[in-house]
Design a protein around this motif. Structure first.
Motif, PDB file in Angstrom:
ATOM      1  N   ARG A  70      43.761  20.762 -18.943  1.00  0.00           N
ATOM      2  CA  ARG A  70      42.791  21.246 -17.946  1.00  0.00           C
ATOM      3  C   ARG A  70      42.272  22.606 -18.390  1.00  0.00           C
ATOM      4  O   ARG A  70      43.021  23.454 -18.841  1.00  0.00           O
ATOM      5  N   VAL A  71      40.968  22.790 -18.230  1.00  0.00           N
ATOM      6  CA  VAL A  71      40.321  24.081 -18.451  1.00  0.00           C
ATOM      7  C   VAL A  71      40.213  24.757 -17.090  1.00  0.00           C
ATOM      8  O   VAL A  71      39.748  24.148 -16.124  1.00  0.00           O
ATOM      9  N   VAL A  88      38.844  19.111 -22.998  1.00  0.00           N
ATOM     10  CA  VAL A  88      39.959  18.471 -22.306  1.00  0.00           C
ATOM     11  C   VAL A  88      40.236  17.119 -22.969  1.00  0.00           C
ATOM     12  O   VAL A  88      39.321  16.360 -23.262  1.00  0.00           O
ATOM     13  N   LEU A 106      45.066  19.547 -24.555  1.00  0.00           N
ATOM     14  CA  LEU A 106      44.383  20.384 -23.569  1.00  0.00           C
ATOM     15  C   LEU A 106      44.182  19.544 -22.313  1.00  0.00           C
ATOM     16  O   LEU A 106      43.377  18.619 -22.276  1.00  0.00           O
ATOM     17  N   TRP A 134      34.136  27.281 -25.349  1.00  0.00           N
ATOM     18  CA  TRP A 134      35.360  26.516 -25.562  1.00  0.00           C
ATOM     19  C   TRP A 134      35.218  25.783 -26.882  1.00  0.00           C
ATOM     20  O   TRP A 134      34.223  25.100 -27.115  1.00  0.00           O
ATOM     21  N   ALA A 148      43.742  27.889 -19.370  1.00  0.00           N
ATOM     22  CA  ALA A 148      43.863  26.444 -19.553  1.00  0.00           C
ATOM     23  C   ALA A 148      45.322  26.024 -19.455  1.00  0.00           C
ATOM     24  O   ALA A 148      46.225  26.849 -19.505  1.00  0.00           O
TER      25      ALA A 148
END
Length: 91
Positions: A57-58, A25, A55, A21, A73
Motif C-alpha cells: 500500500r502507498v 503497488v 509494495l 513513486w 508505504a
C-alpha cells in the motif's frame, strides 16, 4: 509488515514533498532498492526500501508534503496477507 517512513533529512529540513513513486503497488522490492523520490528544500532524495517484499500500500500521494518519520508505504513479505484489513492492523 514493514512500514516505510520518510527518513530524517537533517535538523534544517524537517519535511519533503513526494515527487514520484518508482514502484507501484503489487511490485516486488528488494531491501535498499529505491522506491520513491522526494524533494526537500535542499535536494532530491531517493527513499529506499528498508525491507524486501511486495509494495502492499502507498500511503502518500505524489505532491504530498510530509515530515520526517511520516509513513510512506507498507511493504509485506510474500507470505503475509495483503488484504486491506491486514494492512490496517499493521499501521
Amino acid at each position: 509488515m514493514n512500514i516505510l517512513r520518510l527518513p530524517d533529512l537533517g535538523a534544517s529540513t524537517g519535511e519533503a514533498e513526494v515527487v514520484v513513486w518508482l514502484k507501484a503497488v503489487g511490485e516486488t522490492v528488494t531491501e535498499g532498492e529505491p522506491v520513491l523520490e522526494v524533494q526537500s528544500d535542499k535536494a532530491n532524495i531517493e527513499v529506499v526500501a528498508s525491507a524486501a517484499g511486495i509494495l502492499a500500500r502507498v500511503l502518500a500521494d505524489e505532491g504530498q508534503i510530509l515530515k520526517s518519520g511520516d509513513a510512506l508505504a507498507v511493504v509485506a513479505t510474500a507470505d503475509e496477507p495483503r488484504d486491506p484489513a491486514a494492512i490496517d492492523r499493521a499501521l
